[in-house]
Design an enzyme around this catalytic site. Structure first.
Site, PDB file in Angstrom:
ATOM      1  N   GLU A   1       0.817  -1.217   0.000  1.00  0.00           N
ATOM      2  CA  GLU A   1       0.000   0.000   0.000  1.00  0.00           C
ATOM      3  C   GLU A   1       0.848   1.263   0.000  1.00  0.00           C
ATOM      4  OE1 GLU A   1      -0.700  -2.678   1.785  1.00  0.00           O
ATOM      5  OE2 GLU A   1      -2.744  -3.223   1.196  1.00  0.00           O
TER       6      GLU A   1
ATOM      7  N   HIS B   1     -11.520  -5.706   8.755  1.00  0.00           N
ATOM      8  CA  HIS B   1     -12.175  -5.568   7.457  1.00  0.00           C
ATOM      9  C   HIS B   1     -13.462  -4.762   7.589  1.00  0.00           C
ATOM     10  CE1 HIS B   1      -9.536  -9.016   6.720  1.00  0.00           C
ATOM     11  NE2 HIS B   1      -9.678  -8.803   5.428  1.00  0.00           N
TER      12      HIS B   1
END
Lengths: 321, 343
Positions: free
Chosen positions: A58, A125
């Site tokens: 990322e 999540h």
């Protein structure tokens, strides 16, 4: 024919790619696989070489988006889950967000964050990151709560010359449908009166918009009219529309799906209290998730975040005052 | 403020070994003298924030700057004044940024080593190590989309190789086969931390194979070797060989910054070949090859001193940023600026 919130995001990206050769999409599994949620379904085939699979990096993904933007591109970065954007946090808040201020060179990147809770997704999540990113100067933070906004605001995000954190809500991906894509849109930075009312204002955004609307619907049967303000973007935050609503109702409840400390609900209430204290009939209230990580089990999860039921309870308490 | 990287010398074509070496030495000397001026100004309390010198790393830095062309990308780090000058950074950009002049490229909003002109390929670093590598990658990816040529080089120390950003970005460059030249100056200390506490492999060059990139080791105190190895790596990248990792061994001949007396540096290292001053080594070679004599080198020194004094004198008369004229606007989309800015 109807279109879902997720399909709207896919369509907006298809249009952005078709309309502007500077646009490309970069993220994990976004290529021929079409993305973990299929938000880029078939885009790699339709736009060869412009929808690119990234390694699980990322920091590098977002750093390279900054570089590409310097060179005149308009990258869209898909972070697979909003939670993982913290791995790229440094690039977002220190490189992307500071570039224009430091160098006078703008940084037109869009970072898509599939956000928010769905049952069973657990602590890593399910997170909502809008408060974190809104804290830093140099970023635009969008939180669309409708299919129409998901589409038009994503197009706008790509067109804006600054880094945009686009918080798209996973719970809305499949649940939320519209008849068709919008042909015109409200400007970014303006909140929307999602439902007019005179008795109390609920300020909210993203998935909580629909919980609030359900409460308003139910209370309408009792003759109570709730005004629901959809912030649409939390940065910029349309304080004027919020205050105008509070001027009509005198009562404010601010609802956010994420953790209580700081954050959007705190910001809204701080602004109303400092700028429009006299318009309030009673102390403003806010409702957030509990101050724990997001739990896994549906029993805990449903109690962790605000729901129509808990919003209803907060509204009734406020109305009794 | 000049709108381009202006140095004519920097873009001049140098061909013969004599011309190349001489030009490189001149940039090294200029960088060293300008660094020393900044250190003096720092000690005199004239500079806000820290001053970080390239002392001992000039041969590496200049070889990067000289191997790049106009249109390439360079993301220097804190010890790259010589490389910046060779790449074409105007001396005024450096001096203005150290003084926070409102006429400089950073306009007092950022300072010192944090300067550049991103649209002209000179990328201003943030402080987080490794963070500029993927930015260079992205600039190279953009060029690929746009069918434009050019390579990108960036510098880091051995300490920076321990960051996640370094790993992610070098791997990314390898996956994308980008023309990235990643130059690691292994100067034996990251601030005070010796390399034995930084990595456990025998040599950082061993990492190249793990990433699937070309690796090049070079004696960072030897200008001839640096020009050859770094220049060669840049050409490899230009010719499509993908990312190039260069490990230059040397010793930092100063503190981490001018606030640091560097008492922790092992005296044995100072006496070893690693501890050689690359500028002295280059000067000796220049004289030995009969490419310059001490009189000529003294004249260069005078020339650079004069340029430095002129620049400092000019910039010291320039205005600093005015908080009342500052627009305090962090985004370029004026219509999206919060009206509640500053509450």
């Amino acid at each position: 024919m109807s279109i879902t919130y997720l399909e709207a995001i896919r369509e907006a990206q298809a249009k952005a790619l078709a309309d502007d050769p500077r646009v490309f999409i970069y993220g994990q599994d976004v290529g021929s696989f079409g993305g973990a949620f299929k938000a880029t379904k078939n885009l790699a085939q339709e736009f060869p070489g412009r929808v690119i699979d990234a390694p699980i990096s990322e920091d590098a993904m977002i750093g390279s988006a900054v570089g590409a933007a310097i060179e005149g591109m308009r990258p869209i970065i898909e972070i697979q889950f909003a939670d993982f954007s913290t791995v790229g946090l440094n690039q977002i808040i220190n490189n992307a967000a500071s570039l224009f201020w430091r160098t006078n060179v703008s940084c037109p990147i869009t970072i898509r964050l599939p956000s928010g809770g769905t049952s069973g997704s657990g602590p890593f999540h399910s997170q909502n990151m809008e408060a974190l990113y809104a804290h830093y100067p140099g970023l635009i933070v969008m939180t669309p709560g409708t299919v129409e906004d998901a589409y038009s605001m994503l197009l706008e995000a790509v067109a804006i010359d600054d880094p945009v954190i686009f918080c798209e809500h996973k719970y809305l991906y499949y649940h939320l449908k519209a008849e068709k894509l919008p042909s015109e849109a409200m400007p970014v930075g303006k909140a929307r009166i999602a439902r007019p009312g005179r008795d109390l204002t609920i300020v909210t955004y993203s998935a909580m918009l629909h919980e609030a609307l359900a409460v308003a619907e139910e209370l309408a049967t009792e003759g109570t009219e709730i005004e629901v303000v959809d912030l649409r973007s939390v940065k910029p935050l349309d304080t004027d529309t919020v205050i105008a609503s509070v001027a009509r109702t005198g009562k404010l409840l601010c609802v956010g799906e994420t953790f209580p400390f700081g954050g959007v609900t705190a910001e809204v209430i701080a602004r109303v209290a400092t700028e429009a204290f006299d318009l309030l009939d009673v102390a403003p209230q806010r409702l957030n998730a509990k101050d724990t990580p997001v739990p896994f089990h549906p029993n805990l999860w449903a109690a962790h975040r605000p729901t129509a039921r808990s919003i209803m309870s907060a509204v009734r308490n406020l109305l009794q005052n | 403020m000049p709108q381009t990287l202006v140095s004519l010398e920097a873009t001049a074509k140098v061909s013969s070994p004599c011309e190349q070496f001489t030009q490189a030495f001149r940039w090294m000397l200029f960088g060293r003298l300008l660094d020393e001026k900044f250190a003096t100004l720092y000690r005199g309390g004239k500079i806000h924030g820290g001053v970080f010198l390239g002392r001992g790393q000039e041969a590496v830095s200049v070889s990067v700057g000289m191997s790049l062309r106009k249109g390439d990308v360079f993301a220097p780090l804190i010890r790259d004044l010589s490389g910046r000058l060779a790449f074409g950074e105007p001396i005024l950009d450096a001096v203005r940024t150290y003084f926070g002049s409102s006429l400089g490229p950073m306009r007092g909003r950022d300072g010192n080593v944090h300067r550049g002109r991103p649209k002209e390929g000179l990328v201003p670093m943030i402080s987080h190590l490794g963070a500029m590598i993927p930015v260079v990658n992205g600039m190279l990816m953009a060029r690929r989309f746009q069918k434009r040529e050019g390579v990108g080089a960036t510098c880091i120390g051995e300490g920076g190789t321990s960051t996640g950003a370094f790993h992610e970005a070098l791997n990314q460059a390898a996956v994308e086969k980008l023309p990235l030249i990643l130059v690691v100056a292994n100067n034996q200390y990251a601030y005070s931390t010796p390399s034995s506490r930084q990595f456990a492999c025998d040599d950082l060059i061993d990492k190249a194979i793990g990433y699937g990139v070309d690796g090049h080791a070079v004696d960072g105190t030897d200008l001839t070797a640096c020009l050859k190895v770094i220049g060669g790596a840049v050409e490899n990248a230009r010719n499509g060989a993908g990312p190039q990792l260069i490990i230059a061994k040397l010793l930092r001949l100063c503190g981490h910054g001018e606030h640091d007396d560097a008492h922790y540096i092992d005296p044995k290292l100072k006496k070893s070949t690693l501890g050689r001053d690359c500028l002295k080594v280059a000067e000796e070679q220049l004289v030995k090859q009969n490419w310059a004599d001490s009189d000529l080198i003294d004249r260069w020194r005078d020339e650079f001193h004069q340029k430095i004094e002129e620049a400092v004198a000019l910039v010291q008369r320039e205005p600093g940023p005015d908080p009342f004229k500052e627009n305090w606007q962090a985004i370029s989309s004026t219509h999206l600026v919060e009206m509640h800015n500053g509450i």
